[in-house]
Design an enzyme around this catalytic site. Structure first.
Site, PDB file in Angstrom:
ATOM      1  N   GLU A 352       0.783  -1.232   0.000  1.00 18.83           N
ATOM      2  CA  GLU A 352       0.000   0.000   0.000  1.00 18.83           C
ATOM      3  C   GLU A 352       0.813   1.279   0.000  1.00 18.83           C
ATOM      4  O   GLU A 352       0.311   2.341  -0.349  1.00 18.83           O
ATOM      5  CB  GLU A 352      -0.974  -0.007   1.177  1.00 18.83           C
ATOM      6  CG  GLU A 352      -0.339  -0.239   2.507  1.00 18.83           C
ATOM      7  CD  GLU A 352      -1.105  -1.245   3.356  1.00 18.83           C
ATOM      8  OE1 GLU A 352      -1.506  -0.891   4.470  1.00 18.83           O
ATOM      9  OE2 GLU A 352      -1.297  -2.380   2.909  1.00 18.83           O
ATOM     10  N   SER A 353       2.072   1.203   0.393  1.00 21.40           N
ATOM     11  CA  SER A 353       2.920   2.396   0.397  1.00 21.40           C
ATOM     12  C   SER A 353       3.369   2.802  -0.998  1.00 21.40           C
ATOM     13  O   SER A 353       3.920   3.885  -1.173  1.00 21.40           O
ATOM     14  CB  SER A 353       4.145   2.151   1.277  1.00 21.40           C
ATOM     15  OG  SER A 353       4.785   0.950   0.878  1.00 21.40           O
TER      16      SER A 353
END
Length: 554
Positions: A352-353
């Site tokens: 998700e980063s």
């Protein structure tokens, strides 16, 4: 205007931390970038608190972050520990973070009502900076409807102070017969950002960083009208104007007001690494099986292997590599198992980063990856997730009930927040929840193709009713038709209209004694329950690659 004159115009932006931070007024809304230690301006954060202890100002700050700017013992957690020890309540008046999990002290302070505490999912938070920067009132999303984030079910407040103050809120709006949540919060007035290099004009590049983060969107939100604020960026070095190529500028100089050069020890790439060129994307290492040491065959690897087999089925079905998201904890191990099995090329693994490809780190370094081939900003990455552009996701769980509702992270004495869970769970068309069947102290191993439970966990995770709903399958199905599995080391459940159906049990497991006895509800069971693949429970490779090559006729 000459090159020298343009350079001169930006020279005044490079100042000391105290000179920059002294401009922050009491009661300000301060936005801080950071995904754990990645893109966290650790030096600015700690110097801001030091300035407060020295002068008593700035005080009563409302802190907002795109994720969590720190890890245990560093960043925000280090400040929280000192505040708690001193009994210092004047520094922070409120916080809005998607994740508090790295700070037990912050969670304790929230429970003890030290300040207002709110939470949103990471994707909502990242979008919100972009929307505020565009002059819009907030983020409109289907994510969160009929879950803990729904204002009718308590909303995003984590304690009573937040519920009474209501500075962060959600509103239910109906559009074309569907309900949406409008997420709103105070506009940031100060941005504490991080980059690698700034030039004399204030242009910022991020060549040494492990992610792109949300720094541009935070800077935009701070600068948006009607109340224009100011941005401070922490960097490792200052270069002459013209040394950063235009396409490498992550934040244009006119959006940056102050540049602070940080000491190296306050500017690591991650929690455990100063600088790794594989993490910054400058070196891509071939992901051969020899690259990854085999994981021990414990319950965590057993679960990761079962998830990998499910993803391999999806590859064969689609006839192409699939885009997947792997959450923190056990799901992140799926990438390691894929490399062990030499099938990483069939799965475009994302976290998700922002990184695509490579092997994700676990623990406090989660968010970084070894040898990613691409990196998106966090808002762009979550567009992939919420829009259902990915093919599958594997996420952890804390509790599951008979209807398939999932609590990923919140208990009365534990308030980590949703992280990226809510958006990813809502958007993924194929969703594989992955976690231990029970929790607590346990000793579970694989022996000769079967599961052996030497010591059972004393905490039940399959419960009558979850404490807080962070994934509601009924609402998610309205948003996105989903195939949902709940995968543990001893049993696999499928979500159906009537609830959870038990579809597999591990070899060596007694259905009544090892599964049903440790559930607070009886799952749907029809006929014979299948046995989990014995390959999962053997030390040798599962030979998934051969199956995929045959299915795809490689």
């Amino acid at each position: 205007m000459s090159f020298e004159e343009i350079s001169y115009l930006g020279l005044g932006k490079t100042v000391t931390a105290e000179e920059a931070l002294a401009n922050i007024k009491d009661g300000s809304v301060v936005a801080i970038s950071g995904f754990n230690m990645a893109m966290t301006p650790e030096y600015l954060v700690e110097e801001l608190y030091r300035l407060y202890l020295k002068t008593g100002h700035p005080r009563d700050l409302f802190i907002i972050s795109d994720t969590f700017p720190g890890v245990p013992g560093r960043g925000i957690d280090r400040i929280a520990e000192d505040m708690y020890r001193r009994g210092e309540e004047g520094f922070i008046s409120g916080m809005l973070l998607p994740f508090y999990g790295w700070s037990r002290t912050l969670q304790k302070m929230i429970i003890e009502e030290w300040f207002e505490a709110y939470t949103w999912s990471i994707g909502i938070m990242a979008y919100w900076f972009r929307e505020v920067g565009s002059g819009r009132p907030g983020v409109l999303s289907r994510v969160g409807v009929n879950t803990f984030l729904d204002p009718r079910l308590g909303g995003c407040a984590l304690n009573e102070k937040a519920r009474k103050a209501g500075r962060v809120r959600g509103r239910i709006l109906e559009i074309d017969g569907r309900e949406y949540i409008l997420y709103q919060a105070p506009k940031p007035e100060v941005g504490l950002l991080r980059g690698s290099t700034a030039d004399e004009k204030g242009n910022v590049s991020i060549e040494d960083e492990g992610i792109q983060g949300t720094i541009l969107n935070i800077a935009q939100a701070v600068k948006a009208r009607p109340r224009r604020g100011f941005n401070i960026v922490q960097v490792l070095r200052v270069a002459r104007f013209g040394n950063i190529r235009a396409k490498n500028v992550a934040v244009p100089g006119p959006l940056i007001d102050y540049v602070v050069v940080a000491p190296r020890e306050k500017h690591w790439q991650g929690a455990s690494m100063d600088m790794d060129r594989r993490v910054s994307g400058e070196i891509i290492t071939p992901l051969s099986p020899a690259f990854a040491e085999p994981l021990p065959l414990d319950h965590r690897k057993i679960i990761a292997r079962r998830v990998l087999l499910e993803m391999a089925k999806l590859v064969a079905k689609e006839g192409r590599p699939i885009i997947v998201n792997l959450g923190v904890g056990i799901p992140s191990l799926v990438a390691h198992v894929a490399v062990e099995e030499d099938v990483a090329e069939y799965m475009e693994i994302t976290i998700e980063s922002g990184p695509w490809g490579g092997i994700p780190f676990t623990g406090p370094d989660f968010g970084l990856a070894i040898s990613p081939y691409a990196m998106l900003s966090i808002p762009d990455q979550f567009t992939i997730y919420e829009g259902g552009i990915l093919d599958a996701a594997s996420l952890g769980f804390l509790q599951v009930d008979r209807e398939g509702n999932v609590n990923s992270s919140i208990l009365p004495d534990r308030l980590p927040g949703p992280g990226g869970f809510s958006v990813i769970a809502a958007g993924s068309p194929n969703l594989y929840f992955a976690g231990g069947f029970t929790a607590g102290k346990r000793d579970i191993v694989a022996e000769e193709g079967r599961l052996v439970i030497r010591r059972e966990g004393d905490i039940r995770k399959f419960v009558r009713s979850v404490y807080k709903i962070l994934y509601n399958p009924r609402s998610a199905m309205e948003y996105n038709d989903q195939e949902v599995l709940y995968i543990t080391e001893r049993a696999v459940f499928r979500l159906e209209s009537g609830g959870l159906r038990l579809v597999e049990v591990a070899p060596g497991v007694d259905l009544e004694k090892d599964v049903l006895r440790h559930m607070e509800f009886t799952p749907l069971i029809t006929g014979r329950v299948e046995e989990m693949d014995k390959r999962i429970f053997r030390e040798r490779k599962m030979e998934v690659k051969k199956e995929l090559e045959k299915a795809l006729r490689v």
